[in-house]
Write an enzyme that holds these catalytic residues in place. Structure first.
Site, short mmCIF file in Angstrom:
data_model
loop_
_atom_site.label_atom_id
_atom_site.label_comp_id
_atom_site.label_asym_id
_atom_site.label_seq_id
_atom_site.Cartn_x
_atom_site.Cartn_y
_atom_site.Cartn_z
CG ASP A 1 10.33 37.01 -20.56
OD1 ASP A 1 10.81 38.18 -20.46
OD2 ASP A 1 9.30 36.63 -21.29
CD GLU B 1 9.17 46.47 -22.68
OE1 GLU B 1 9.67 45.31 -22.61
OE2 GLU B 1 9.10 46.99 -21.35
CE1 TYR C 1 8.70 40.96 -30.57
CE2 TYR C 1 8.47 39.40 -32.18
CZ TYR C 1 9.13 39.95 -31.22
OH TYR C 1 10.15 39.59 -30.82
CG LEU D 1 3.81 40.37 -13.94
CD1 LEU D 1 3.33 40.24 -12.37
CD2 LEU D 1 4.62 41.51 -14.31
P1 ADP Z 1 3.04 35.20 -18.93
O1 ADP Z 1 3.08 36.68 -19.42
O2 ADP Z 1 2.33 35.11 -17.59
O3 ADP Z 1 4.15 34.41 -19.11
P2 ADP Z 1 2.17 33.53 -21.00
O4 ADP Z 1 0.92 33.35 -21.94
O5 ADP Z 1 3.56 33.68 -21.66
O6 ADP Z 1 2.04 34.70 -20.07
O7 ADP Z 1 2.12 32.16 -20.25
C1 ADP Z 1 1.15 31.80 -19.28
C2 ADP Z 1 0.72 30.25 -19.48
O8 ADP Z 1 1.90 29.69 -18.57
C3 ADP Z 1 -0.41 29.65 -19.07
O9 ADP Z 1 -1.29 29.97 -19.97
C4 ADP Z 1 -0.05 28.17 -18.52
O10 ADP Z 1 -0.16 27.63 -19.53
C5 ADP Z 1 1.35 28.30 -18.06
N1 ADP Z 1 1.32 28.68 -16.68
C6 ADP Z 1 1.78 29.59 -15.78
N2 ADP Z 1 1.38 29.73 -14.61
C7 ADP Z 1 0.92 28.50 -14.21
C8 ADP Z 1 0.35 27.96 -13.10
N3 ADP Z 1 0.43 28.28 -11.99
N4 ADP Z 1 -0.27 26.59 -13.47
C9 ADP Z 1 -0.24 25.99 -14.93
N5 ADP Z 1 0.05 26.75 -15.71
C10 ADP Z 1 0.73 27.84 -15.70
MG MG Z 2 5.26 34.11 -20.90
#
Ligand code: ADP
Ligand code: MG
Length: 386
Positions: A173, A36, A223, A127
């Protein structure tokens, strides 16, 4: 679990567009076993794709416009592929706009398509639902229009799309969402993108994520500070040991010998980095030898390094890991991801999962007044066409 998601996504497509999808794609989220804050410090990381996915259904529509429906949000948008792609106020659409822009800017040509998608990856819990969204979209467009794009380039295009959205992420990722393999972890060199698979047989232990349900806002500023502190530390090490070119060829003794040449903070940061790089290598050996208890010990060591030396933990995460350390049914636990909230990753003795969940739920609620969530994860394949 994913069968229902697939059925619902396909049915939604048929209801919306009156025909069956031509391509159905599954794109997974990811975990990181260990390694990490060293993706940007010359380290290796050890991620894997998981059995939580976004399911996409696609078909060409013989126009120059694409229509995309996010089932989970009950929202949709259209994009004219002949116009310049611009950022929108609707954030989720930007990941898709970003993907379309990156494909076009890199010379890939394609026409209009319809797409619906739905997910069982928790959003914003670390995730990487965003990487799953980008890589699944690229994979679907590539499959529909027979574009020749290698896996590595799918991850790089996905990363660029995320940068365009405004998040300066590393490559881990997207790389793991695309390259995941069932029951394998990926030892990835973030500098060169060289990678190697290791068996991920956790034997008598289950992988369970505990979602703290907190997100402290310190993340971005801290960060950036960490990056500066690590650069400073590395340049001090280099000036005393010219043979050292990157953190990867510095050792702990060298760092210890320079303790009074650095501020306490810089010393703690680089000490963590050099030890964490080493822990990833030890973790790969432990997995190769099937020594899961040793892997668990390494997870605890990483957590205490992240908490006390790198200082990216918080009281909620520390409490979860401290409690895990005292629990005989848990042999390893650490915060996963950037820190200041999100999930811990835990190795829990099989047969004890429910009792552990009950105990931690109650304790967490009593202490912080917040509900703890649990995700059982299995290591699964990367982005696939059904
Ligand atoms: P993560 O750790 O889950 O990647 P992020 O903030 O980087 O968190 O990304 C999340 C964003 O990705 C959400 O705010 C949305 O804009 C988009 N997203 C993820 N899953 C979906 C989904 N099932 N439907 C629509 N948008 C999604
Ligand atoms: Mg993300």
């Amino acid at each position: 679990m994913n069968d229902i998601l697939i059925q619902n996504t396909v049915a939604f497509f048929e209801k919306s567009f009156g025909s069956s999808p031509q391509k159905t794609v599954l794109s997974p989220g990811r975990i990181n076993i260990i390694g990490e804050h060293i993706d940007y410090n010359d380290g290796y990381v050890l991620p894997a794709a998981i059995d939580k996915v976004i399911c996409f259904a696609f078909a060409k529509n013989n126009t120059t416009t694409s229509k995309i429906i996010a089932i989970d949000l009950n929202e949709e948008f259209e994009i004219d592929l002949t116009q310049e792609v611009k950022l929108s106020d609707v954030v989720w659409t930007n990941y898709i706009r970003g993907v379309i822009k990156q494909l076009q800017d890199n010379g890939f040509s394609f026409e209009g398509f319809n797409c619906v998608f739905s997910s069982n990856i928790p959003v914003g819990s670390g995730l990487s639902s965003s990487a799953a969204l980008e890589c699944g979209m690229i994979f679907g467009i590539k499959s529909l229009f027979d574009l020749k794009i290698e896996k590595k380039d799918i991850s790089l295009l996905g990363q660029k799309a995320e940068h365009w959205v405004g998040i300066n992420c590393g490559i881990m990722d997207q790389f793991s969402s695309v390259h995941g393999l069932e029951n394998k972890v990926i030892q990835l060199d973030c500098n060169t993108l060289d990678f190697e698979y290791h068996n991920a047989d956790f034997k008598d232990y289950s992988l369970i994520l505990f979602d703290s349900n907190v997100k402290h806002s310190l993340f971005t500023s801290e960060y950036n500070t960490r990056r500066i502190e690590c650069e400073e530390g590395l340049s001090i090490i280099k000036s005393h040991f010219p043979e050292v070119k990157t953190f990867r060829n510095a050792n702990e003794e060298q760092v210890l010998s320079l303790k009074d040449k650095m501020t306490d903070k810089v010393f703690s940061r680089v000490h963590f980095v050099v030890k964490e790089i080493n822990r990833v290598i030890k973790a790969c050996k432990a997995l190769d030898q099937g020594n899961i208890e040793q892997l668990g010990e390494l997870l605890f060591e990483t957590h205490y390094g992240l908490s006390q030396e790198y200082e990216v933990s918080c009281e909620e995460l520390d409490m979860l890991v401290d409690t895990a350390k005292e629990d005989d049914a848990i042999i390893g636990s650490r915060l996963m991801g950037g820190g200041f909230g999100g999930c811990t990753i835990n190795l829990v003795k099989k047969g004890h999962e429910n009792e552990v969940k009950r105990k931690f739920s109650k304790l967490y609620l009593d202490t912080f007044g917040i509900e703890l969530k649990f995700y059982d994860v299995k290591i699964s394949n990367g982005t696939t066409l059904l």
